[in-house]
Design an enzyme around this catalytic site. Structure first.
Site, short mmCIF file in Angstrom:
data_model
loop_
_atom_site.label_atom_id
_atom_site.label_comp_id
_atom_site.label_asym_id
_atom_site.label_seq_id
_atom_site.Cartn_x
_atom_site.Cartn_y
_atom_site.Cartn_z
N GLU A 119 0.81 -1.23 0.00
CA GLU A 119 0.00 0.00 0.00
C GLU A 119 0.84 1.28 0.00
O GLU A 119 0.88 2.00 1.01
CB GLU A 119 -0.97 0.00 1.19
CG GLU A 119 -1.96 -1.14 1.18
CD GLU A 119 -2.91 -1.12 2.36
OE1 GLU A 119 -2.73 -0.31 3.28
OE2 GLU A 119 -3.85 -1.94 2.38
N GLU A 173 -5.68 -8.59 1.01
CA GLU A 173 -6.33 -8.19 2.27
C GLU A 173 -7.79 -7.91 2.00
O GLU A 173 -8.12 -7.25 1.02
CB GLU A 173 -5.74 -6.89 2.85
CG GLU A 173 -4.41 -7.03 3.48
CD GLU A 173 -3.89 -5.71 4.08
OE1 GLU A 173 -4.70 -4.82 4.42
OE2 GLU A 173 -2.67 -5.58 4.17
O1 IFM Z 1 -4.39 -2.82 9.26
C1 IFM Z 1 -4.33 -2.34 7.96
C2 IFM Z 1 -3.17 -2.98 7.21
O2 IFM Z 1 -1.96 -2.79 7.85
C3 IFM Z 1 -3.06 -2.39 5.83
N1 IFM Z 1 -4.32 -2.43 5.13
C4 IFM Z 1 -5.49 -1.98 5.83
C5 IFM Z 1 -5.59 -2.63 7.20
C6 IFM Z 1 -6.86 -2.14 7.92
O3 IFM Z 1 -6.81 -0.76 8.10
#
Ligand code: IFM
Length: 461
Positions: free
Chosen positions: A171, A367
């Site tokens: 990210e 994710e």
């Molecule tokens: O916890 C975070 C993660 O580290 C990166 N993506 C989003 C998640 C939720 O906010």
């Protein structure tokens, strides 16, 4: 014949997994030769993190990983995504490799492998060495990209015999655009405010360059065939309805949404989106000759992190589209941005194919998950039906993508367990496993049993 057409059955080779990240779960920040990362410094600064929480202990995974791996095996996942802390491997950011740090990840990975769980290692999930922040302001400097590549080389040459699935960076928008921009809420490490938008775009350009150099370093250091991915949380434009006019509007809006035109486009096509460059004008980053070739490395898979999206509709204006804000009562889970929009998962994958133009590139949901207001009831259980609803709808969207032929290979649920949710500290819980922080007791939630059943039957239940 399939007598249950809506059974949301996945193919046998679909990867079911869960994800975490080093600073969010490991703790033991002063152990095993580790030195501070920017998140140690940031969270120790009063007012930066809710309730003054820090990752100093987190889930104590550094010590309790055997129990956590056992829980993964109980859950039935065959794939686990975690991240490697740069500050454990190279505590000063450059130079000396810390063998104790390498050994920790060897122990973890060997444990995973002994249960038949494939490790997927993210090489950078935001916890960069504080030493580099002090030396040259981390991602503000182009030097960070080269130092990152050296760190990657050090990791892959030591762990590449047992890890073959690598993810370079997690990210980019978060630690660059959120890490440096003015008025960022909630704040994000390193939390240094720059005065020009150009400096923010320059930082994300350096991170892209680091990704490209990192891919080259992985391929050079790995002695066995391996898979390399970039992980991004690009912004998803979702048509207000799927009539052709709104679908076209969602595609047209995609490069200008969030940082898409300046991150996912250069990484996957070798060029910043012209629309974005025109919008940025003097704020566009300086791009040196050869940078875009380095950034646009061939990848084996793309990791897509998805939580929500933005509705778009066609409009009678100069752009031909408009972004729609969420109405006040729109359903949301336990983060201000966590508007429930499961179609984002489907549309994100479709945009990668049709809007970015990479139908050839396999995709992983690296994710997906949600924070909910979990409580332990009198029977000692956590009945998180809200999380189950959220996840079920997203998995149905994943199934739609697969059944329409998009190249989705697998799904990593965020997160295996509750953890340090950055500026929100421990108050926001994303886990399938509840962590009782004072005792470090692990309590599998109702969503754990639900996900276990999905994995076991290979379908959305
Ligand atoms: O916890 C975070 C993660 O580290 C990166 N993506 C989003 C998640 C939720 O906010």
């Amino acid at each position: 014949m399939n007598s249950r057409p809506n059974s949301y059955q996945f193919s046998e080779n679909f990867w079911w997994g869960a994800a975490t990240a080093s600073y969010q779960i490991e703790g033991a920040v002063n152990e095993g030769g580790r030195k501070p990362s920017v998140w140690d410094t940031f969270s120790a600064t009063p007012g930066r993190v809710l309730n003054g929480d820090t990752g100093a202990i987190a889930c104590d995974h550094y010590h309790r990983y055997p129990q956590d791996v056992q829980l993964m095996a109980q859950l039935g996942i065959k794939h686990y995504r975690f991240s490697i802390s740069w500050s454990r491997i190279m505590p000063d950011g450059v130079g000396q490799v810390n063998q104790q740090g390498v050994d920790f990840y060897k122990r973890l990975v060997d444990n995973l492998l002994s249960y038949g769980i494939t490790p997927h290692a993210t090489l950078f999930h935001w916890d960069s060495p504080q030493a580099l922040e002090e030396l040259y302001g981390s991602w503000q400097s182009r030097q960070m990209s080269f130092d990152y590549a050296d760190y990657v080389m050090a990791v892959v040459s030591r762990l590449g015999d047992r890890i073959t699935n690598w993810m370079t960076i997690n990210e980019i928008p978060c630690f660059t655009h959120m890490g440096y921009a003015l008025n960022q809420e909630p704040p994000h490490a390193p939390g240094k405010r720059v005065s020009l938008a150009k400096q923010v775009w320059q930082a994300s350009h350096h991170a892209l360059l680091a990704h490209g150099l990192g891919v080259q370093a992985i391929r050079a250091a790995s002695t066995v065939p391996c898979s390399v991915a970039l992980v991004d949380n690009f912004a998803v434009t979702v048509p207000i309805n799927e009539s052709p006019v709104h679908v076209a509007a969602a595609k047209q809006a995609f490069p200008s949404c969030g940082q898409n035109g300046g991150i996912v486009f250069p990484a996957l096509t070798g060029a910043y989106s012209p629309v974005l460059l025109e919008q940025l004008a003097a704020d566009a980053p300086d791009i040196q000759e050869g940078d875009l070739q380095v950034i646009h490395q061939p990848l084996d898979v793309f990791g897509f992190n998805v939580y929500s999206g933005t509705y778009v509709r066609a409009a009678d204006n100069q752009l031909g589209y408009e972004f729609l804000s969420f109405p006040p009562g729109y359903p949301r889970l336990h983060m201000p941005w966590l508007n429930i929009l499961p179609d984002s998962l489907y549309w994100g994958i479709r945009h990668l194919s049709e809007t970015v133009g990479r139908p050839d590139l396999p995709v992983l949901i690296s994710e997906n998950g949600c924070a909910a207001q979990d409580r332990v009831n009198a029977q000692g259980e956590v009945i998180d039906t809200d999380r189950i609803m959220y996840l079920r709808e997203h998995l149905r969207a994943a199934h739609r993508a697969v059944s329409e032929g998009y190249p989705l290979k697998g799904y990593f649920l965020w997160s295996l367990m509750d953890n340090f949710e950055w500026a929100c500290g421990y108050e926001r819980r994303f886990g399938l496993i509840y962590i009782d922080y004072p005792t470090q007791r692990r309590i599998p939630k109702a969503s754990f049993d639900w996900y276990k059943e999905c994995i076991k039957s290979n379908r959305v239940v």
